[in-house]
Design a protein around this motif. Sequence first.
Motif, PDB file in Angstrom:
ATOM      1  N   ILE A 131      -5.377 -31.412  17.925  1.00 48.95           N
ATOM      2  CA  ILE A 131      -6.120 -32.244  18.869  1.00 48.95           C
ATOM      3  C   ILE A 131      -5.247 -33.439  19.223  1.00 48.95           C
ATOM      4  O   ILE A 131      -4.583 -34.018  18.351  1.00 48.95           O
ATOM      5  CB  ILE A 131      -7.428 -32.774  18.252  1.00 48.95           C
TER       6      ILE A 131
ATOM      7  N   TYR B 283     -22.209 -23.871  19.475  1.00 48.97           N
ATOM      8  CA  TYR B 283     -21.811 -23.426  20.813  1.00 48.97           C
ATOM      9  C   TYR B 283     -21.808 -21.911  20.894  1.00 48.97           C
ATOM     10  O   TYR B 283     -21.433 -21.226  19.935  1.00 48.97           O
ATOM     11  CB  TYR B 283     -20.395 -23.934  21.148  1.00 48.97           C
TER      12      TYR B 283
ATOM     13  N   LEU C  53     -18.143 -21.370  28.338  1.00 48.04           N
ATOM     14  CA  LEU C  53     -19.227 -21.957  27.550  1.00 48.04           C
ATOM     15  C   LEU C  53     -20.568 -21.551  28.156  1.00 48.04           C
ATOM     16  O   LEU C  53     -20.809 -21.740  29.343  1.00 48.04           O
ATOM     17  CB  LEU C  53     -19.100 -23.479  27.520  1.00 48.04           C
TER      18      LEU C  53
ATOM     19  N   TYR D  15      -5.673 -24.209  21.051  1.00 52.72           N
ATOM     20  CA  TYR D  15      -6.057 -23.101  20.193  1.00 52.72           C
ATOM     21  C   TYR D  15      -5.157 -21.911  20.503  1.00 52.72           C
ATOM     22  O   TYR D  15      -4.660 -21.764  21.622  1.00 52.72           O
ATOM     23  CB  TYR D  15      -7.522 -22.686  20.438  1.00 52.72           C
TER      24      TYR D  15
ATOM     25  N   TYR E 261     -19.972 -19.053  23.369  1.00 57.28           N
ATOM     26  CA  TYR E 261     -19.008 -18.774  24.427  1.00 57.28           C
ATOM     27  C   TYR E 261     -19.013 -17.277  24.719  1.00 57.28           C
ATOM     28  O   TYR E 261     -19.305 -16.463  23.844  1.00 57.28           O
ATOM     29  CB  TYR E 261     -17.584 -19.147  23.980  1.00 57.28           C
TER      30      TYR E 261
ATOM     31  N   ALA F  53     -10.817 -14.261  16.863  1.00 56.20           N
ATOM     32  CA  ALA F  53     -11.349 -15.526  17.355  1.00 56.20           C
ATOM     33  C   ALA F  53     -10.217 -16.541  17.528  1.00 56.20           C
ATOM     34  O   ALA F  53      -9.185 -16.442  16.852  1.00 56.20           O
ATOM     35  CB  ALA F  53     -12.379 -16.067  16.367  1.00 56.20           C
TER      36      ALA F  53
ATOM     37  N   TYR G  29     -24.867 -24.937  24.374  1.00 61.78           N
ATOM     38  CA  TYR G  29     -24.539 -25.717  23.199  1.00 61.78           C
ATOM     39  C   TYR G  29     -25.784 -26.449  22.727  1.00 61.78           C
ATOM     40  O   TYR G  29     -26.737 -26.648  23.493  1.00 61.78           O
ATOM     41  CB  TYR G  29     -23.361 -26.666  23.434  1.00 61.78           C
TER      42      TYR G  29
ATOM     43  N   GLN H 121     -16.317 -14.351  26.445  1.00 59.09           N
ATOM     44  CA  GLN H 121     -14.962 -14.087  26.911  1.00 59.09           C
ATOM     45  C   GLN H 121     -14.912 -12.683  27.481  1.00 59.09           C
ATOM     46  O   GLN H 121     -15.039 -11.708  26.726  1.00 59.09           O
ATOM     47  CB  GLN H 121     -13.969 -14.260  25.756  1.00 59.09           C
TER      48      GLN H 121
ATOM     49  N   ASN I 194     -13.643 -33.558  17.571  1.00 61.37           N
ATOM     50  CA  ASN I 194     -13.257 -32.875  16.338  1.00 61.37           C
ATOM     51  C   ASN I 194     -12.979 -31.409  16.600  1.00 61.37           C
ATOM     52  O   ASN I 194     -13.372 -30.847  17.621  1.00 61.37           O
ATOM     53  CB  ASN I 194     -14.385 -33.003  15.304  1.00 61.37           C
ATOM     54  N   GLU I 195     -12.303 -30.789  15.634  1.00 62.50           N
ATOM     55  CA  GLU I 195     -11.939 -29.380  15.730  1.00 62.50           C
ATOM     56  C   GLU I 195     -13.157 -28.491  15.843  1.00 62.50           C
ATOM     57  O   GLU I 195     -14.148 -28.684  15.148  1.00 62.50           O
ATOM     58  CB  GLU I 195     -11.151 -29.010  14.486  1.00 62.50           C
ATOM     59  N   GLN I 196     -13.086 -27.484  16.733  1.00 62.44           N
ATOM     60  CA  GLN I 196     -14.128 -26.468  16.804  1.00 62.44           C
ATOM     61  C   GLN I 196     -13.707 -25.288  15.944  1.00 62.44           C
ATOM     62  O   GLN I 196     -12.581 -24.804  16.051  1.00 62.44           O
ATOM     63  CB  GLN I 196     -14.333 -25.990  18.245  1.00 62.44           C
TER      64      GLN I 196
ATOM     65  N   ARG J 230     -18.462  -8.138  19.776  1.00 60.38           N
ATOM     66  CA  ARG J 230     -17.989  -7.445  20.985  1.00 60.38           C
ATOM     67  C   ARG J 230     -19.141  -6.621  21.531  1.00 60.38           C
ATOM     68  O   ARG J 230     -19.592  -5.679  20.896  1.00 60.38           O
ATOM     69  CB  ARG J 230     -16.793  -6.547  20.657  1.00 60.38           C
TER      70      ARG J 230
ATOM     71  N   PHE K  27      -7.752 -23.022  15.683  1.00 64.80           N
ATOM     72  CA  PHE K  27      -7.366 -24.382  16.049  1.00 64.80           C
ATOM     73  C   PHE K  27      -5.913 -24.672  15.710  1.00 64.80           C
ATOM     74  O   PHE K  27      -5.427 -24.309  14.634  1.00 64.80           O
ATOM     75  CB  PHE K  27      -8.283 -25.352  15.289  1.00 64.80           C
TER      76      PHE K  27
ATOM     77  N   LEU L 157     -18.572 -15.468  21.245  1.00 58.88           N
ATOM     78  CA  LEU L 157     -18.093 -16.294  20.143  1.00 58.88           C
ATOM     79  C   LEU L 157     -19.026 -17.459  19.911  1.00 58.88           C
ATOM     80  O   LEU L 157     -19.434 -18.143  20.848  1.00 58.88           O
ATOM     81  CB  LEU L 157     -16.695 -16.830  20.462  1.00 58.88           C
TER      82      LEU L 157
ATOM     83  N   PHE M 256     -16.862 -10.509  24.836  1.00 52.68           N
ATOM     84  CA  PHE M 256     -16.676 -10.939  23.448  1.00 52.68           C
ATOM     85  C   PHE M 256     -17.417 -12.265  23.308  1.00 52.68           C
ATOM     86  O   PHE M 256     -17.074 -13.241  23.973  1.00 52.68           O
ATOM     87  CB  PHE M 256     -15.170 -11.102  23.196  1.00 52.68           C
TER      88      PHE M 256
ATOM     89  N   LEU N 203     -12.354 -18.659  27.896  1.00 53.96           N
ATOM     90  CA  LEU N 203     -13.598 -18.928  27.175  1.00 53.96           C
ATOM     91  C   LEU N 203     -14.593 -19.624  28.099  1.00 53.96           C
ATOM     92  O   LEU N 203     -14.344 -20.722  28.570  1.00 53.96           O
ATOM     93  CB  LEU N 203     -13.311 -19.816  25.966  1.00 53.96           C
TER      94      LEU N 203
ATOM     95  N   PHE O  31     -14.416 -21.384  15.142  1.00 57.31           N
ATOM     96  CA  PHE O  31     -15.019 -20.229  15.783  1.00 57.31           C
ATOM     97  C   PHE O  31     -15.401 -19.168  14.754  1.00 57.31           C
ATOM     98  O   PHE O  31     -14.704 -18.959  13.755  1.00 57.31           O
ATOM     99  CB  PHE O  31     -14.047 -19.606  16.787  1.00 57.31           C
ATOM    100  N   GLY O  32     -16.503 -18.479  15.038  1.00 55.18           N
ATOM    101  CA  GLY O  32     -16.884 -17.336  14.231  1.00 55.18           C
ATOM    102  C   GLY O  32     -16.058 -16.123  14.620  1.00 55.18           C
ATOM    103  O   GLY O  32     -15.274 -16.171  15.569  1.00 55.18           O
ATOM    104  N   PRO O  33     -16.243 -14.998  13.901  1.00 53.61           N
ATOM    105  CA  PRO O  33     -15.427 -13.797  14.145  1.00 53.61           C
ATOM    106  C   PRO O  33     -15.765 -13.088  15.452  1.00 53.61           C
ATOM    107  O   PRO O  33     -14.982 -12.260  15.909  1.00 53.61           O
ATOM    108  CB  PRO O  33     -15.744 -12.912  12.943  1.00 53.61           C
TER     109      PRO O  33
END
Lengths: 110, 113
Positions: free
Chosen positions: A47, B34, B46, A34, B36, A41, B49, B38, B100-102, B109, A44, B90, B88, B44, B104-106
């Motif tokens: 993978i 999830y 965790l 990433y 996270y 944020a 989840y 930061q 699979n791809e994660q 803060r 991606f 997330l 921060f 990041l 992320f939301g915006p």
Amino acid sequence: QQPVQSPQAVILREGEDAVINCSSSKALYSVHWYRQKHGEAPVFLMILLKGGEQKGHEKISASFNEKKQQSSLYLTASQLSYSGTYFCGTAKPNDYKLSFGAGTTVTVRA
Amino acid sequence: SQTIHQWPATLVQPVGSPLSLECTVEGTSNPNLYWYRQAAGRGLQLLFYSVGIGQISSEVPQNLSASRPQDRQFILSSKKLLLSDSGFYLCAWVEGSSYNEQFFGPGTRLTVL
């Protein structure tokens, strides 16, 4: 246990290449990459799955060596837009979560 | 298409006050969700989840908790904030397994004073 990334930071001039490494002490099934711009944020990139599969995204490619339990991200002919912090995330088989490295900050200068 | 929302975008809270951060996902069903955190200039971490409604796994024991009251809603809470809770936050979702791809939301803060 989180993977170890190196280097911590790298400064490049436009057009130069760089390699970011991600290694783990435990067996891996997949590695995620990433990129995060300051204050935003993570986004991606790609993978890689067990089997030494190599995948690319524009001029950014990566490799995954499951025997060595490590992955490398290759930034080729870097552009200003490549600046940011790159994180690798690793997953074990049958696991629902990723462990992220501490990140590598890339600064590309004109 | 799928989208993920987080609110509020920024928050300043005094030490000892409660916290509630919300995350919602649209355009998918039964996602893994999830939370996270930061810290400034760090990686990041965790926190929690969830693989389904009411199912929460905690990664780091602390004064935070999470709940998933609906399929596409994930809430992070605290009864009493600490200074070390600043960061921060997330939220992310995945369709299916961690292979699979994660997305992320915006992010939110949070500054605890």
